[in-house]
Scaffold this motif. Structure first.
Motif, PDB file in Angstrom:
ATOM      1  N   TYR A 179       0.824  -1.268  -0.026  1.00 52.95           N
ATOM      2  CA  TYR A 179       0.006   0.096  -0.085  1.00 52.95           C
ATOM      3  C   TYR A 179       0.984   1.157   0.126  1.00 52.95           C
ATOM      4  O   TYR A 179       1.704   1.349   0.849  1.00 52.95           O
ATOM      5  CB  TYR A 179      -0.795   0.046   1.345  1.00 52.95           C
ATOM      6  CG  TYR A 179      -1.921   1.154   1.375  1.00 52.95           C
ATOM      7  CD1 TYR A 179      -3.041   1.048   0.724  1.00 52.95           C
ATOM      8  CD2 TYR A 179      -1.463   2.234   2.028  1.00 52.95           C
ATOM      9  CE1 TYR A 179      -4.184   2.086   0.754  1.00 52.95           C
ATOM     10  CE2 TYR A 179      -2.514   3.372   1.906  1.00 52.95           C
ATOM     11  CZ  TYR A 179      -3.708   3.236   1.568  1.00 52.95           C
ATOM     12  OH  TYR A 179      -4.476   4.277   1.496  1.00 52.95           O
ATOM     13  N   HIS A 180       0.818   2.101  -1.002  1.00 52.23           N
ATOM     14  CA  HIS A 180       1.439   3.384  -1.068  1.00 52.23           C
ATOM     15  C   HIS A 180       0.794   4.225  -0.257  1.00 52.23           C
ATOM     16  O   HIS A 180      -0.373   4.646  -0.111  1.00 52.23           O
ATOM     17  CB  HIS A 180       1.549   3.860  -2.421  1.00 52.23           C
ATOM     18  CG  HIS A 180       2.758   3.165  -3.409  1.00 52.23           C
ATOM     19  ND1 HIS A 180       2.531   3.400  -4.635  1.00 52.23           N
ATOM     20  CD2 HIS A 180       3.437   2.191  -2.970  1.00 52.23           C
ATOM     21  CE1 HIS A 180       3.600   2.550  -5.045  1.00 52.23           C
ATOM     22  NE2 HIS A 180       4.056   2.020  -4.052  1.00 52.23           N
ATOM     23  N   SER A 181       1.374   4.816   0.656  1.00 56.17           N
ATOM     24  CA  SER A 181       0.712   5.907   1.649  1.00 56.17           C
ATOM     25  C   SER A 181       1.507   7.105   1.839  1.00 56.17           C
ATOM     26  O   SER A 181       2.716   7.200   1.233  1.00 56.17           O
ATOM     27  CB  SER A 181       0.764   5.334   3.222  1.00 56.17           C
ATOM     28  OG  SER A 181       2.220   5.070   3.592  1.00 56.17           O
ATOM     29  N   ASN A 182       0.805   8.311   2.486  1.00 52.36           N
ATOM     30  CA  ASN A 182       1.612   9.419   2.545  1.00 52.36           C
ATOM     31  C   ASN A 182       1.892  10.017   1.184  1.00 52.36           C
ATOM     32  O   ASN A 182       3.317  10.437   1.108  1.00 52.36           O
ATOM     33  CB  ASN A 182       2.756   9.517   3.548  1.00 52.36           C
ATOM     34  CG  ASN A 182       3.062  10.782   3.959  1.00 52.36           C
ATOM     35  OD1 ASN A 182       2.404  11.735   4.143  1.00 52.36           O
ATOM     36  ND2 ASN A 182       4.305  10.841   4.545  1.00 52.36           N
ATOM     37  N   CYS A 183       1.281  10.136   0.292  1.00 55.73           N
ATOM     38  CA  CYS A 183       1.587  10.168  -0.906  1.00 55.73           C
ATOM     39  C   CYS A 183       0.337  11.087  -1.855  1.00 55.73           C
ATOM     40  O   CYS A 183      -0.548  11.191  -1.250  1.00 55.73           O
ATOM     41  CB  CYS A 183       2.109   9.032  -1.924  1.00 55.73           C
ATOM     42  SG  CYS A 183       0.925   7.921  -2.132  1.00 55.73           S
ATOM     43  N   LYS A 184       0.507  11.235  -3.054  1.00 55.92           N
ATOM     44  CA  LYS A 184      -0.432  12.071  -3.617  1.00 55.92           C
ATOM     45  C   LYS A 184      -1.670  11.499  -4.145  1.00 55.92           C
ATOM     46  O   LYS A 184      -2.956  11.840  -3.722  1.00 55.92           O
ATOM     47  CB  LYS A 184       0.100  12.712  -5.055  1.00 55.92           C
ATOM     48  CG  LYS A 184       1.093  13.829  -4.843  1.00 55.92           C
ATOM     49  CD  LYS A 184       1.585  14.243  -6.434  1.00 55.92           C
ATOM     50  CE  LYS A 184       2.689  15.265  -6.174  1.00 55.92           C
ATOM     51  NZ  LYS A 184       3.469  15.419  -7.434  1.00 55.92           N
ATOM     52  N   GLU A 185      -1.596  10.246  -4.221  1.00 48.20           N
ATOM     53  CA  GLU A 185      -2.611   9.206  -4.410  1.00 48.20           C
ATOM     54  C   GLU A 185      -2.404   7.998  -3.751  1.00 48.20           C
ATOM     55  O   GLU A 185      -1.629   7.027  -4.353  1.00 48.20           O
ATOM     56  CB  GLU A 185      -2.995   8.698  -5.581  1.00 48.20           C
ATOM     57  CG  GLU A 185      -4.307   8.166  -6.160  1.00 48.20           C
ATOM     58  CD  GLU A 185      -4.569   8.127  -7.526  1.00 48.20           C
ATOM     59  OE1 GLU A 185      -5.892   7.841  -7.763  1.00 48.20           O
ATOM     60  OE2 GLU A 185      -3.978   7.971  -8.265  1.00 48.20           O
ATOM     61  N   PRO A 186      -3.009   7.893  -2.402  1.00 51.85           N
ATOM     62  CA  PRO A 186      -2.717   6.428  -1.743  1.00 51.85           C
ATOM     63  C   PRO A 186      -3.450   5.253  -2.149  1.00 51.85           C
ATOM     64  O   PRO A 186      -4.593   5.476  -2.685  1.00 51.85           O
ATOM     65  CB  PRO A 186      -3.030   6.713  -0.238  1.00 51.85           C
ATOM     66  CG  PRO A 186      -3.924   7.894  -0.432  1.00 51.85           C
ATOM     67  CD  PRO A 186      -3.403   8.779  -1.482  1.00 51.85           C
ATOM     68  N   GLY A 187      -2.969   4.298  -1.979  1.00 51.32           N
ATOM     69  CA  GLY A 187      -3.841   3.166  -2.600  1.00 51.32           C
ATOM     70  C   GLY A 187      -2.730   1.962  -2.636  1.00 51.32           C
ATOM     71  O   GLY A 187      -1.712   1.679  -2.508  1.00 51.32           O
ATOM     72  N   ILE A 188      -3.453   0.760  -3.040  1.00 48.77           N
ATOM     73  CA  ILE A 188      -2.643  -0.580  -3.405  1.00 48.77           C
ATOM     74  C   ILE A 188      -1.978  -0.638  -4.644  1.00 48.77           C
ATOM     75  O   ILE A 188      -2.782  -0.555  -5.655  1.00 48.77           O
ATOM     76  CB  ILE A 188      -3.823  -1.793  -3.073  1.00 48.77           C
ATOM     77  CG1 ILE A 188      -4.284  -1.729  -1.738  1.00 48.77           C
ATOM     78  CG2 ILE A 188      -3.065  -2.856  -3.607  1.00 48.77           C
ATOM     79  CD1 ILE A 188      -5.319  -2.819  -1.357  1.00 48.77           C
TER      80      ILE A 188
END
Length: 208
Positions: free
Chosen positions: A99-108
């Motif tokens: 999971y990409h977090s703390n970014c422009k578009e978080p998500g799996i």
């Protein structure tokens, strides 16, 4: 409904239902497991965009994992007790969503596999590391880590907004995402996704 990762039967990585059954039986045999759910899939958060802390870039996205030798890395730096405890429950061969977090578009963004079960996180003793913990002692370490290996990208990126939409639908009508920790315990960087008791219709969560 959301198309899911097939937990039963045969996955894209070739793991069979028989192998998973053996892993589940092994987990059930572990001390203290009778009183707690046996999780079989996980969600693990990391930051794909640069953010500097004490001069160190904390960036680590799924493409960074894919680029490493053997596409494998330790998952260190977890400093939350509940997240640590979840890592200690992980079994070799289980899958986790990256999971990409703390970014422009978080998500799996993709899927990885647990390839080494919990062991001592050495960064807690390294004074030069941003995750150094002066209160942790070598004879009684506080923090653990696991090793993960890149498996594949999801067929499409699954944004947080979409996950939240399904979570709200399932909370209202009942469904596999109604208690998703991403929304009930949002701050956890490591969290369970499904239990070994999940039925086939509840087992898959994300379209590939």
């Amino acid at each position: 409904t959301i198309d899911c990762l097939n937990i039963t039967g045969k996955d894209d990585d070739g793991e069979t239902a028989h192998a998973k059954k053996k892993a589940t039986e092994k987990a059930k045999a572990s001390p203290g497991s009778a009183d707690s759910p046996q999780y079989c899939h996980w969600l693990m958060k990391s930051e794909p965009e640069s953010r500097f802390e004490n001069g160190v870039d904390m960036k680590f996205g799924i493409k960074d994992l894919k680029a490493l030798p053997d596409q494998t890395s330790s998952w260190d730096g977890v400093r939350n007790y509940q997240a640590r405890n979840f890592m200690r429950q992980m079994k070799e061969g289980q899958l986790a969503f990256f999971y990409h977090s703390n970014c422009k578009e978080p998500g799996i963004a993709g899927v990885m596999k647990i390839v080494k079960e919990a062991y001592v996180d050495h960064t807690q003793f390294d004074k030069k590391d941003v995750h150094f913990d002066a209160t942790s002692k070598p004879d009684n370490p506080k923090w653990s880590m696991v090793d993960v290996q890149y498996q594949r990208m999801t067929k499409r990126f699954i944004p947080l907004s979409e996950l939240k939409k399904y979570h709200l639908q399932h909370r209202a009508k009942g469904g596999p995402l109604k208690d998703m920790a991403l929304f009930t315990r949002a701050r956890l960087s490591v969290q369970p996704l499904t239990t070994g008791r999940s039925k086939r219709r509840r087992a898959s969560l994300i379209t590939y």
